[in-house]
Design an enzyme around this catalytic site. Structure first.
Site, short mmCIF file in Angstrom:
data_model
loop_
_atom_site.label_atom_id
_atom_site.label_comp_id
_atom_site.label_asym_id
_atom_site.label_seq_id
_atom_site.Cartn_x
_atom_site.Cartn_y
_atom_site.Cartn_z
N ASP A 148 -10.66 4.04 -1.17
CA ASP A 148 -11.22 3.04 -0.26
C ASP A 148 -12.74 2.93 -0.36
OD1 ASP A 148 -8.63 2.87 0.53
OD2 ASP A 148 -9.02 3.14 2.67
N ASP A 186 0.84 -1.20 0.00
CA ASP A 186 0.00 0.00 0.00
C ASP A 186 0.88 1.26 0.00
OD1 ASP A 186 -2.02 1.82 0.44
OD2 ASP A 186 -2.84 0.80 2.19
C1 GLA Z 1 -5.39 2.22 2.97
C2 GLA Z 1 -5.93 1.07 2.12
C3 GLA Z 1 -6.92 0.26 2.94
C4 GLA Z 1 -6.25 -0.26 4.20
C5 GLA Z 1 -5.65 0.88 4.99
C6 GLA Z 1 -4.80 0.37 6.14
O1 GLA Z 1 -6.38 3.14 3.27
O2 GLA Z 1 -6.51 1.54 0.94
O3 GLA Z 1 -7.45 -0.82 2.17
O4 GLA Z 1 -5.27 -1.19 3.84
O5 GLA Z 1 -4.82 1.70 4.17
O6 GLA Z 1 -4.16 1.40 6.85
#
Ligand code: GLA
Length: 395
Positions: free
Chosen positions: A217, A146
């Site tokens: 998200d 990520d």
């Molecule tokens: C980002 C990702 C999420 C999750 C969070 C964890 O927002 O897009 O899917 O993994 O980080 O901190």
């Protein structure tokens, strides 16, 4: 490990990039569970074991949900040698992986190419090889990587105001971890999470990704879920076995989505050949939610071995029709009603030429669990608001 043997016929003065066409890993869109959508920072060893147990006891494992993925907040401190340890929520990652494996499941983990993850824990920046070795040593089968702090701490610092260079840095960060994984010799599904930036579907396969997030998200409500899901129109050409568009993890069973909304969510993700990573609390799941997640006919559409992502073929006001070609020569046809007037049935007439059919054809209503027999051009149906009618068509 992919071993490539052969002779290079001419002397190369430019760098040679070998694209890892890693199609054996994730030949079908990955299925399993991820901790983030429900547990977020509260995930711990017990929650992961409970999820693994529930996958087995509910029958979800046997329906195909095999990855148990730990998201952010498992990370502890690095020792003097730079080796990253777990925090006290995860006393022994190897033992946890062994437990998950003993249930006939696989285990996933999470990190960032930046110095910090999105939740502020240690990321893999400058420790890629070490971390990949740790994952392989623990028996990890899946990595979600990520972007997070790599944006402010590396891209913006090393190339201020230079978009092209920032993107090049991002690509190389993802390639670097892919190489670190390959060096371990362990097959690990590689999942990119950088919110769809820079048309990731065009370059994801080149950095060895098996899947890549196409959006920001998701959240557990119809508005966000549907904005994300329906915005996938046009991306079907970038999916193939081993390389999948990822519109984020499932929220089926989370928040306050209605049965129709949960069915729409599951249908849309299956039509998209999206990864099916349940994000709910599997140990406390209502039977109607399990029924949606475990519906074998929907799962078969998602996992269809042809590996073709579905796409939108028709839109009219609140109605969208998506089709997905299936290996057996059949087609999945999903008729969605995106209208925002509750409990309103909307009349739709199926014009076969609009949806690539010539009739008559055999149809089965999947959510209605009934065979419709032969249907002909001009067939009428009434999807409810926020709902969907999903037909499996065969000649
Ligand atoms: C980002 C990702 C999420 C999750 C969070 C964890 O927002 O897009 O899917 O993994 O980080 O901190």
């Amino acid at each position: 490990m992919r071993i490539i043997r052969g002779l290079v016929a001419t002397v190369l003065f430019t760098p040679l990039f070998l694209t890892a066409q890693n199609t054996k890993t994730a030949a079908a869109p990955p299925m399993g569970w991820n901790s983030w959508n429900y547990f977020a920072g509260k995930v711990d060893d017990k929650a992961v074991r409970d999820a693994a147990d529930a996958l087995v006891s509910t029958g979800m494992r046997d329906a195909g949900y095999i990855y148990v993925n730990i998201d952010d907040t498992w990370e502890g401190e690095r020792d003097a040698q730079g080796v990253l340890h777990t925090n006290n929520k995860f006393p022994d990652m190897k033992a946890l992986a062994d437990y998950v494996h003993s249930k006939g499941l696989k285990i996933g983990i999470y990190s960032s190419p930046g110095p910090k993850t999105c939740a502020g824990f240690a990321g893999s920046y400058n420790h890629e090889d070490q971390d990949a070795q740790s994952y392989a040593g623990w028996g990890i089968d899946y990595l979600k990587y990520d972007l997070c702090s790599y944006i402010p701490d590396v891209m913006e610092k090393q190339a201020p105001g230079d978009y092209e260079k920032q993107m090049a840095l991002m690509h190389s960060a993802y390639a670097k971890m892919q190489q670190a994984i390959a060096k371990t010799g362990r097959p690990i599904v590689y999942s990119l999470c950088q919110y769809g930036w820079d048309a990731v579907w065009e370059w994801g396969p080149k950095v060895g990704a098996n899947l890549w997030r196409t959006t920001g998200d998701i959240s557990p409500d119809y508005d966000r879920m549907s904005v994300i899901g329906f915005a996938q129109a046009g991306l079907s050409k970038f999916a193939a076995p081993g390389h999948w568009n990822d519109p984020d993890m499932l929220e089926v069973g989370n928040g306050k989505m209605t049965l129709d909304e949960n069915q729409t969510h599951m249908t849309l993700w299956a039509m998209l050949a999206a990864p099916l990573l349940a994000g709910n609390d599997l140990s406390h799941m209502q039977p109607d939610i399990l029924k949606i997640l475990e519906n074998k006919e929907i799962i078969a559409i998602d996992q269809d071995p042809l590996g073709v992502q579905g796409d939108r073929v028709y839109a009219e006001g609140p109605i969208e029709i998506w089709t997905k070609q299936l290996k057996d020569g059949g087609k999945a046809v999903a008729i969605f009603n995106r209208g925002d007037v509750r409990s309103n049935e909307y009349p739709v007439t199926l014009h076969f030429k609009d949806i690539g059919l010539s009739g008559p054809v055999n149809a089965r209503d999947i959510w209605g669990e009934k065979d419709l027999g032969k249907i002909t051009d001009g067939y009428k149906l009434k999807p409810v608001t926020h709902g969907v009618i999903l037909l499996k068509i065969s000649k």
